[in-house]
Design a protein around this motif. Structure first.
Motif, PDB file in Angstrom:
ATOM      1  N   ALA A  49       0.564  -1.125  -0.049  1.00 50.08           N
ATOM      2  CA  ALA A  49      -0.127  -0.291   0.101  1.00 50.08           C
ATOM      3  C   ALA A  49       0.761   1.286   0.125  1.00 50.08           C
ATOM      4  CB  ALA A  49      -0.987   0.015   1.109  1.00 50.08           C
ATOM      5  N   THR A  69      -6.304   9.360   5.188  1.00 52.60           N
ATOM      6  CA  THR A  69      -7.372   8.196   4.473  1.00 52.60           C
ATOM      7  C   THR A  69      -7.218   7.325   5.479  1.00 52.60           C
ATOM      8  OG1 THR A  69      -5.405   7.512   3.257  1.00 52.60           O
ATOM      9  CG2 THR A  69      -6.941   8.821   2.110  1.00 52.60           C
ATOM     10  N   THR A 100      -5.048   5.036   6.448  1.00 52.56           N
ATOM     11  CA  THR A 100      -4.273   3.685   5.599  1.00 52.56           C
ATOM     12  C   THR A 100      -2.798   3.446   6.274  1.00 52.56           C
ATOM     13  OG1 THR A 100      -3.643   5.148   3.711  1.00 52.56           O
ATOM     14  CG2 THR A 100      -5.766   3.900   3.408  1.00 52.56           C
ATOM     15  N   LEU A 159      -2.192  -0.332   7.078  1.00 51.18           N
ATOM     16  CA  LEU A 159      -2.188  -0.949   5.726  1.00 51.18           C
ATOM     17  C   LEU A 159      -0.957  -0.771   5.040  1.00 51.18           C
ATOM     18  CD1 LEU A 159      -5.770  -0.056   4.732  1.00 51.18           C
ATOM     19  CD2 LEU A 159      -5.105  -1.735   6.295  1.00 51.18           C
ATOM     20  N   ARG A 165       0.898  -4.126   3.766  1.00 53.88           N
ATOM     21  CA  ARG A 165      -0.174  -5.156   2.837  1.00 53.88           C
ATOM     22  C   ARG A 165      -0.529  -4.799   1.549  1.00 53.88           C
ATOM     23  NH1 ARG A 165      -4.832  -5.114   7.042  1.00 53.88           N
ATOM     24  NH2 ARG A 165      -5.694  -6.496   5.542  1.00 53.88           N
ATOM     25  N   LEU A 195      -6.314  -6.464   1.110  1.00 55.51           N
ATOM     26  CA  LEU A 195      -7.355  -5.664   1.736  1.00 55.51           C
ATOM     27  C   LEU A 195      -8.774  -5.936   1.186  1.00 55.51           C
ATOM     28  CD1 LEU A 195      -5.023  -2.473   0.919  1.00 55.51           C
ATOM     29  CD2 LEU A 195      -4.883  -3.799   2.834  1.00 55.51           C
ATOM     30  N   SER A 196      -9.730  -5.441   1.975  1.00 59.10           N
ATOM     31  CA  SER A 196     -10.962  -5.412   1.793  1.00 59.10           C
ATOM     32  C   SER A 196     -11.231  -4.179   0.628  1.00 59.10           C
ATOM     33  CB  SER A 196     -11.711  -5.006   2.915  1.00 59.10           C
ATOM     34  OG  SER A 196     -11.458  -3.901   3.343  1.00 59.10           O
ATOM     35  N   GLU A 201     -11.002  -0.564   2.114  1.00 66.63           N
ATOM     36  CA  GLU A 201      -9.583  -0.299   2.295  1.00 66.63           C
ATOM     37  C   GLU A 201      -8.661  -0.014   1.067  1.00 66.63           C
ATOM     38  OE1 GLU A 201      -8.696  -3.157   6.389  1.00 66.63           O
ATOM     39  OE2 GLU A 201      -8.516  -4.117   4.456  1.00 66.63           O
ATOM     40  N   ARG A 240      -9.632   3.405   0.053  1.00 63.99           N
ATOM     41  CA  ARG A 240      -9.052   4.292   0.794  1.00 63.99           C
ATOM     42  C   ARG A 240      -7.365   4.343   0.262  1.00 63.99           C
ATOM     43  NH1 ARG A 240      -8.656   3.424   5.875  1.00 63.99           N
ATOM     44  NH2 ARG A 240     -10.118   1.208   5.954  1.00 63.99           N
ATOM     45  N   VAL A 241      -6.695   3.239  -0.168  1.00 64.05           N
ATOM     46  CA  VAL A 241      -5.543   3.493  -0.660  1.00 64.05           C
ATOM     47  C   VAL A 241      -5.290   4.162  -1.972  1.00 64.05           C
ATOM     48  CG1 VAL A 241      -3.608   2.026  -1.381  1.00 64.05           C
ATOM     49  CG2 VAL A 241      -4.540   1.266   0.708  1.00 64.05           C
ATOM     50  N   GLN A 249     -18.299   0.884   5.172  1.00 62.37           N
ATOM     51  CA  GLN A 249     -17.246   1.398   4.365  1.00 62.37           C
ATOM     52  C   GLN A 249     -17.752   2.474   3.684  1.00 62.37           C
ATOM     53  OE1 GLN A 249     -16.473  -2.213   2.044  1.00 62.37           O
ATOM     54  NE2 GLN A 249     -14.766  -2.854   3.649  1.00 62.37           N
ATOM     55  N   SER A 285     -17.158   5.507   5.799  1.00 64.56           N
ATOM     56  CA  SER A 285     -15.904   5.806   5.983  1.00 64.56           C
ATOM     57  C   SER A 285     -15.247   6.541   4.663  1.00 64.56           C
ATOM     58  CB  SER A 285     -15.091   4.613   6.244  1.00 64.56           C
ATOM     59  OG  SER A 285     -13.679   4.614   6.394  1.00 64.56           O
TER      60      SER A 285
END
Length: 262
Positions: free
Chosen positions: A96, A129, A131, A134, A137, A142-143, A146, A149-150, A176, A179
């Motif tokens: 990320a 964000t 992140t 994360l 990863r 990631l979901s 996630e 957001r990255v 999500q 968010s």
């Protein structure tokens, strides 16, 4: 305040006899979150592509900070415009943090080496964000929320004046969605920059956007605060269905509920 991005008389057609955009005028200013809505085939995605310079309009102009988009070189466009697609790419096995650092490419020198300032901008984008945790990863770990957001963090690392997003909350669950939408409001208001996103969800868009732009038949059917755009007569005209407006719990614009035909 002058518009960060402006379209005047924008027209586009994939075939000469089938115009998709018909004389569209649109402005977005720094510190403003604008959501583009409308039925399928109404011209939303084509409008976004023209604003990005991915599609050349057959008429009209797009200006970025007062300068014609068509006259900007690719590197200059990348410093002013950032784009987050609907579905994040695979990005192979990059972490990320490495993905976010890619947002600095248009700012790096000939050797392409990131300096301390670049790393600080990446850190700030990941903090904004949420992140940071994360960072190590890969995207496929990631979901959906996630990963989205990255990709937004990568766009912020470009330090653009304008951020454009295509369906940023599609395929996300309720948590999500909340968010991502609250983060986009912070980006627009706190950094600040002009944020424009395309969406199909009237209720999600109305909850977080400063302005709604309703596109139908290649034209702007309405442009204004959510409470002014969410009118039963206008939505019936644009979507071809009757709706009811239900008070939103707490505060904010009403919820739009489609009437199910008997």
């Amino acid at each position: 305040m002058n518009a960060a991005i402006s379209a005047r008389g924008l027209a586009f057609a994939y075939r000469p006899a089938e115009p998709v955009l018909r004389g569209v005028d649109l402005d977005a200013r720094a510190g403003e979150l604008v959501c583009i809505l409308g039925p399928n085939g109404g011209g939303k995605t084509t409008l976004l592509r023209c604003l990005l310079g991915l599609a050349a309009p057959s008429g009209g102009t797009v200006t970025i900070d007062g300068r014609p988009l068509a006259g900007l070189r690719a590197r200059e466009r990348a410093r002013r415009l950032a784009y987050v697609p609907q579905t994040p790419g695979s990005a192979f096995a990059f972490s990320a943090r490495e993905i976010v650092l890619m947002g600095r490419l248009s700012h790096l020198g000939a050797l392409g080496l990131a300096g301390a300032q670049d790393l600080e901008i990446v850190r700030a984008a990941m903090e904004m964000t949420g992140t940071e945790a994360l960072a190590g990863r890969t995207l496929d770990e990631l979901s959906g929320g996630e990963a989205q957001r990255v990709m937004i963090a990568r766009a912020l690392a470009q330090q653009p004046t304008i951020l454009l997003l295509d369906e940023p909350t599609s395929h996300l669950d309720l948590r999500q969605q909340g968010s991502v939408t609250s983060m986009l409001r912070r980006v627009a208001h706190d950094w600040p920059m002009a944020v424009l996103c395309v969406s199909h969800d009237l209720n999600v868009a109305a909850a977080f956007a400063d302005r709604l732009v309703l596109v139908a038949g290649g034209r702007i059917a309405a442009d204004g605060p959510p409470a002014d755009v969410l009118r039963p007569d206008l939505l019936r005209e644009v979507y071809g269905i009757d709706v009811d407006l239900v008070p939103r719990p707490g505060s904010g614009p009403p919820l739009v509920v489609a009437r199910v035909p008997a």
